[in-house]
Design a protein around this motif. Structure first.
Motif, mmCIF file in Angstrom:
data_model
loop_
_atom_site.group_PDB
_atom_site.id
_atom_site.type_symbol
_atom_site.label_atom_id
_atom_site.label_comp_id
_atom_site.label_asym_id
_atom_site.label_seq_id
_atom_site.Cartn_x
_atom_site.Cartn_y
_atom_site.Cartn_z
ATOM 1 N N ARG A 31 17.683 -59.694 -39.934
ATOM 2 C CA ARG A 31 17.110 -60.555 -41.036
ATOM 3 C C ARG A 31 17.900 -61.952 -41.213
ATOM 4 N NH1 ARG A 31 14.290 -57.244 -44.411
ATOM 5 N NH2 ARG A 31 13.430 -55.464 -43.135
ATOM 6 N N ALA A 32 18.240 -62.254 -40.038
ATOM 7 C CA ALA A 32 19.107 -63.780 -39.918
ATOM 8 C C ALA A 32 18.057 -64.705 -40.595
ATOM 9 C CB ALA A 32 19.424 -64.330 -38.654
ATOM 10 N N GLY A 33 18.643 -65.609 -41.804
ATOM 11 C CA GLY A 33 18.187 -66.534 -42.276
ATOM 12 C C GLY A 33 17.264 -66.159 -43.467
ATOM 13 N N VAL A 79 9.156 -50.050 -47.362
ATOM 14 C CA VAL A 79 8.871 -49.808 -45.841
ATOM 15 C C VAL A 79 7.169 -49.772 -45.837
ATOM 16 C CG1 VAL A 79 8.956 -47.979 -43.916
ATOM 17 C CG2 VAL A 79 10.932 -48.447 -45.219
ATOM 18 N N ARG A 80 6.730 -49.151 -46.742
ATOM 19 C CA ARG A 80 5.192 -48.891 -46.745
ATOM 20 C C ARG A 80 4.637 -50.396 -46.659
ATOM 21 N NH1 ARG A 80 4.584 -44.320 -51.245
ATOM 22 N NH2 ARG A 80 5.178 -42.492 -49.751
ATOM 23 N N ARG A 81 5.378 -51.341 -47.550
ATOM 24 C CA ARG A 81 4.698 -52.826 -47.498
ATOM 25 C C ARG A 81 5.220 -53.653 -46.263
ATOM 26 N NH1 ARG A 81 6.746 -52.568 -52.500
ATOM 27 N NH2 ARG A 81 8.359 -53.562 -51.870
ATOM 28 N N ASP A 82 6.395 -53.307 -45.667
ATOM 29 C CA ASP A 82 7.060 -54.032 -44.471
ATOM 30 C C ASP A 82 7.907 -53.107 -43.604
ATOM 31 O OD1 ASP A 82 7.941 -55.768 -42.710
ATOM 32 O OD2 ASP A 82 9.197 -57.027 -44.147
ATOM 33 N N PRO A 83 7.308 -52.590 -42.669
ATOM 34 C CA PRO A 83 7.954 -51.184 -42.006
ATOM 35 C C PRO A 83 8.894 -51.943 -41.038
ATOM 36 C CG PRO A 83 5.794 -51.914 -40.859
ATOM 37 C CD PRO A 83 5.854 -52.680 -42.122
ATOM 38 N N ARG A 84 9.383 -53.385 -41.159
ATOM 39 C CA ARG A 84 10.449 -53.771 -40.132
ATOM 40 C C ARG A 84 11.852 -53.008 -40.537
ATOM 41 N NH1 ARG A 84 11.516 -59.817 -40.689
ATOM 42 N NH2 ARG A 84 11.105 -59.180 -43.040
ATOM 43 N N TRP A 113 12.848 -50.144 -40.482
ATOM 44 C CA TRP A 113 13.135 -48.936 -41.372
ATOM 45 C C TRP A 113 13.950 -47.944 -41.084
ATOM 46 C CZ3 TRP A 113 12.569 -44.134 -39.041
ATOM 47 C CH2 TRP A 113 11.962 -44.056 -37.817
ATOM 48 N N GLN A 114 14.272 -48.032 -39.534
ATOM 49 C CA GLN A 114 15.257 -46.908 -39.197
ATOM 50 C C GLN A 114 16.675 -47.140 -39.768
ATOM 51 O OE1 GLN A 114 13.642 -48.852 -37.156
ATOM 52 N NE2 GLN A 114 15.260 -50.146 -35.902
ATOM 53 N N LEU A 115 17.066 -48.546 -39.932
ATOM 54 C CA LEU A 115 18.186 -49.054 -40.623
ATOM 55 C C LEU A 115 18.281 -48.739 -41.965
ATOM 56 C CD1 LEU A 115 18.583 -52.423 -38.641
ATOM 57 C CD2 LEU A 115 19.707 -50.363 -37.985
ATOM 58 N N HIS A 116 16.954 -48.916 -42.592
ATOM 59 C CA HIS A 116 17.010 -48.550 -43.988
ATOM 60 C C HIS A 116 17.516 -46.917 -44.423
ATOM 61 C CE1 HIS A 116 14.371 -51.896 -45.190
ATOM 62 N NE2 HIS A 116 15.323 -52.348 -44.599
ATOM 63 N N GLY A 117 16.693 -46.082 -43.400
ATOM 64 C CA GLY A 117 17.023 -44.486 -43.564
ATOM 65 C C GLY A 117 18.426 -44.380 -43.274
ATOM 66 N N ALA A 118 19.053 -44.914 -42.096
ATOM 67 C CA ALA A 118 20.331 -44.911 -41.874
ATOM 68 C C ALA A 118 21.381 -44.874 -42.811
ATOM 69 C CB ALA A 118 20.649 -45.577 -40.696
ATOM 70 N N LEU A 119 20.967 -46.280 -43.557
ATOM 71 C CA LEU A 119 21.982 -46.665 -44.919
ATOM 72 C C LEU A 119 21.938 -45.529 -46.177
ATOM 73 C CD1 LEU A 119 23.533 -49.055 -45.832
ATOM 74 C CD2 LEU A 119 21.722 -49.821 -47.013
ATOM 75 N N LEU A 120 20.775 -45.004 -46.205
ATOM 76 C CA LEU A 120 20.888 -43.950 -47.344
ATOM 77 C C LEU A 120 21.544 -42.695 -46.701
ATOM 78 C CD1 LEU A 120 17.336 -43.982 -49.010
ATOM 79 C CD2 LEU A 120 19.512 -44.702 -49.818
ATOM 80 N N THR A 121 21.345 -42.111 -45.279
ATOM 81 C CA THR A 121 21.928 -41.138 -44.830
ATOM 82 C C THR A 121 23.441 -41.271 -44.830
ATOM 83 O OG1 THR A 121 19.909 -40.788 -43.284
ATOM 84 C CG2 THR A 121 22.282 -39.956 -42.695
ATOM 85 N N GLU A 122 23.884 -42.423 -44.603
ATOM 86 C CA GLU A 122 25.456 -42.734 -44.385
ATOM 87 C C GLU A 122 26.015 -42.429 -46.273
ATOM 88 O OE1 GLU A 122 25.070 -46.361 -42.807
ATOM 89 O OE2 GLU A 122 24.426 -45.244 -40.646
ATOM 90 N N VAL A 123 25.143 -43.221 -46.984
ATOM 91 C CA VAL A 123 25.476 -42.799 -48.451
ATOM 92 C C VAL A 123 25.603 -41.414 -48.818
ATOM 93 C CG1 VAL A 123 24.918 -43.325 -50.908
ATOM 94 C CG2 VAL A 123 24.834 -45.177 -49.151
ATOM 95 N N ASN A 124 24.523 -40.689 -48.472
ATOM 96 C CA ASN A 124 24.678 -39.157 -48.703
ATOM 97 C C ASN A 124 25.813 -38.381 -48.002
ATOM 98 O OD1 ASN A 124 22.182 -39.105 -50.298
ATOM 99 N ND2 ASN A 124 21.082 -38.894 -48.329
ATOM 100 N N ARG A 125 26.227 -38.776 -46.865
ATOM 101 C CA ARG A 125 27.394 -38.126 -46.278
ATOM 102 C C ARG A 125 28.605 -38.373 -47.046
ATOM 103 N NH1 ARG A 125 26.147 -39.892 -39.754
ATOM 104 N NH2 ARG A 125 24.226 -38.260 -39.648
ATOM 105 N N ILE A 126 28.903 -39.546 -47.708
ATOM 106 C CA ILE A 126 30.020 -39.911 -48.358
ATOM 107 C C ILE A 126 29.650 -39.182 -49.786
ATOM 108 C CG2 ILE A 126 31.140 -41.507 -49.843
ATOM 109 C CD1 ILE A 126 30.287 -43.674 -47.608
ATOM 110 N N LEU A 127 28.537 -39.021 -50.402
ATOM 111 C CA LEU A 127 28.818 -38.244 -51.682
ATOM 112 C C LEU A 127 28.664 -36.838 -51.486
ATOM 113 C CD1 LEU A 127 25.438 -40.116 -53.312
ATOM 114 C CD2 LEU A 127 27.999 -40.448 -53.872
#
Length: 410
Positions: free
Chosen positions: A277-279, A346-351, A353-367
């Protein structure tokens, strides 16, 4: 003029105040205790040894006295063992050969080899040193036993010094290290959250990743402080529930170590997202604010977890536990809200999407690592294992006693 005098007094008082503030630091304690023990050992050796300058006694006391009682006991035994073995080797060689280049090399080889078998640990070179010093004197027999006597005097003084003046327990120091690590993790999480709604250059995101990787060095430092605290609990007459304290701190550090690994992966995910997402902002405003709020709750929960781990008083522990539970609940609600927004985005803009899911997964692991039930199960498992280890030798002795008791044999 009075103002200058106050400045002078302040400058003179600053070193004193600094010394008072640092009086419980391991380096300061080690310096004072070693100096006192070595001096006492030298005075005692002057009365009991035939040597005019019995420096072996203060040298032994200097090496024997450690910060913790457990280290003092183990070090003293190994050092006395190494010196006695070296003296015996020198006596055996002196009866057969004199001092020459080849006999010196042979005695060093023999001493280092024997030192590996008598399990003197880091004092293997001391076996060879003792043998060389004794072999190099004329009156081998008298000097050899004087050296043994001085070594015993130094070791006994060192041991008694720590028994009479029990060394401090370094629980507070280890606790401060653990809390300091948690606060550094909190700052990193907060700074990561600030990047989510802004145009973050990939270089800046990479700096956060580098800082997350540096947490490994912090883990090593905290682990060293914790090992010292664990040793200070062993065999210390002033300590009650030493096993529980050790397990609380050790499992707490293990949890934070896992969280630092996940945090490093999270920072890598944000770095990859910044490159993609540069710029432009990493996330739309609403999603970014929700994720920023989520990381803020996670950051506070990490610190509350560290405070809970290092809290000794039961009343304060209850308050810390309630605060952590509340922050975990808030983080769970914030996570669910952010997940819904991310799904809609993601439904509006699927670019990416795997990084978004990875971010939530990592937060879940910490919790999940900070979860109270997860920690409770871990504590019970470690307490059971530690109790079995402590009772292991006693249980073996009980079984042996039963077998030796008449009427119990089968």
């Amino acid at each position: 003029m009075p103002e200058r005098m106050r400045d002078v007094r302040g400058a003179m008082a600053a070193p004193v105040a600094d010394l008072v503030r640092r009086r419980r630091e391991p380096v300061v304690v080690q310096t004072l205790r070693s100096t006192a023990a070595a001096t006492i050992a030298y005075v005692v050796a002057l009365q009991l040894s035939n040597e005019t300058a019995p420096l072996t006694a203060p040298l032994t006391a200097l090496l024997v006295v450690q910060v913790t009682l457990y280290n003092t006991l183990t070090t003293g035994i190994r050092r006395v063992n190494s010196v006695v073995v070296g003296v015996l080797i020198a006596i055996g060689f002196s009866a057969l050969v004199g001092l020459s280049w080849w006999s010196l090399g042979l005695i060093i080889l023999a001493s280092l080899t024997v030192g590996q078998f008598v399990r003197v640990g880091e004092f293997v070179p001391e076996v060879a040193i003792s043998a060389m010093l004794v072999l190099g004197v004329t009156r081998v027999g008298d000097t050899a036993w004087d050296r043994v006597l001085e070594t015993v005097i130094g070791a006994v003084v060192g041991l008694l010094f720590n028994f009479v003046l029990a060394p401090p327990v370094w629980i507070d120091t280890a606790g401060e290290s653990i809390e300091g690590l948690a606060r550094r993790m909190r700052q990193l999480l907060l700074r990561s959250g600030e990047q989510l709604t802004a145009r973050t250059p990939p270089e800046k995101a990479a700096e956060q990743l580098h800082e997350a990787r540096q947490l490994d060095n912090d883990i090593v430092e905290v682990d060293a402080a914790l090992r010292q605290a664990e040793d200070s609990l062993r065999l210390n007459p002033r300590v009650r529930e030493g096993l529980l304290n050790r397990i609380l701190l050790r499992t707490g550090l293990d949890t934070l170590e896992i969280c630092t690994v996940v945090l490093r992966v999270l920072a890598r995910t944000l770095t990859d997202l910044a490159k993609e997402r540069a710029g432009e902002p990493m996330f739309p405003q609403e999603e970014g604010v929700a994720l920023q709020e989520l990381l803020g709750h996670v950051a506070d929960a990490v610190v509350s977890f560290a405070v809970l781990v290092t809290t000794q008083v039961s009343a304060n522990a209850d308050a810390a536990e309630e605060r952590l539970a509340e922050q975990l609940r808030a983080a769970g609600v914030s996570r669910d809200h952010a997940a819904r927004l991310l799904l809609d985005g993601v439904r509006r803009d699927p670019r990416d999407w795997q990084l978004h899911g990875a971010l939530l997964t990592e937060v879940n692991r910490i919790l999940d690592e900070l979860d109270m039930e997860h920690r409770g199960r871990r504590l019970m498992e470690e307490l059971d294992r530690g109790t079995r280890e402590q009772l292991g030798p006693r249980a073996w002795l009980d079984r042996l006693r039963e077998r030796l008791t008449p009427g119990n044999s089968r």
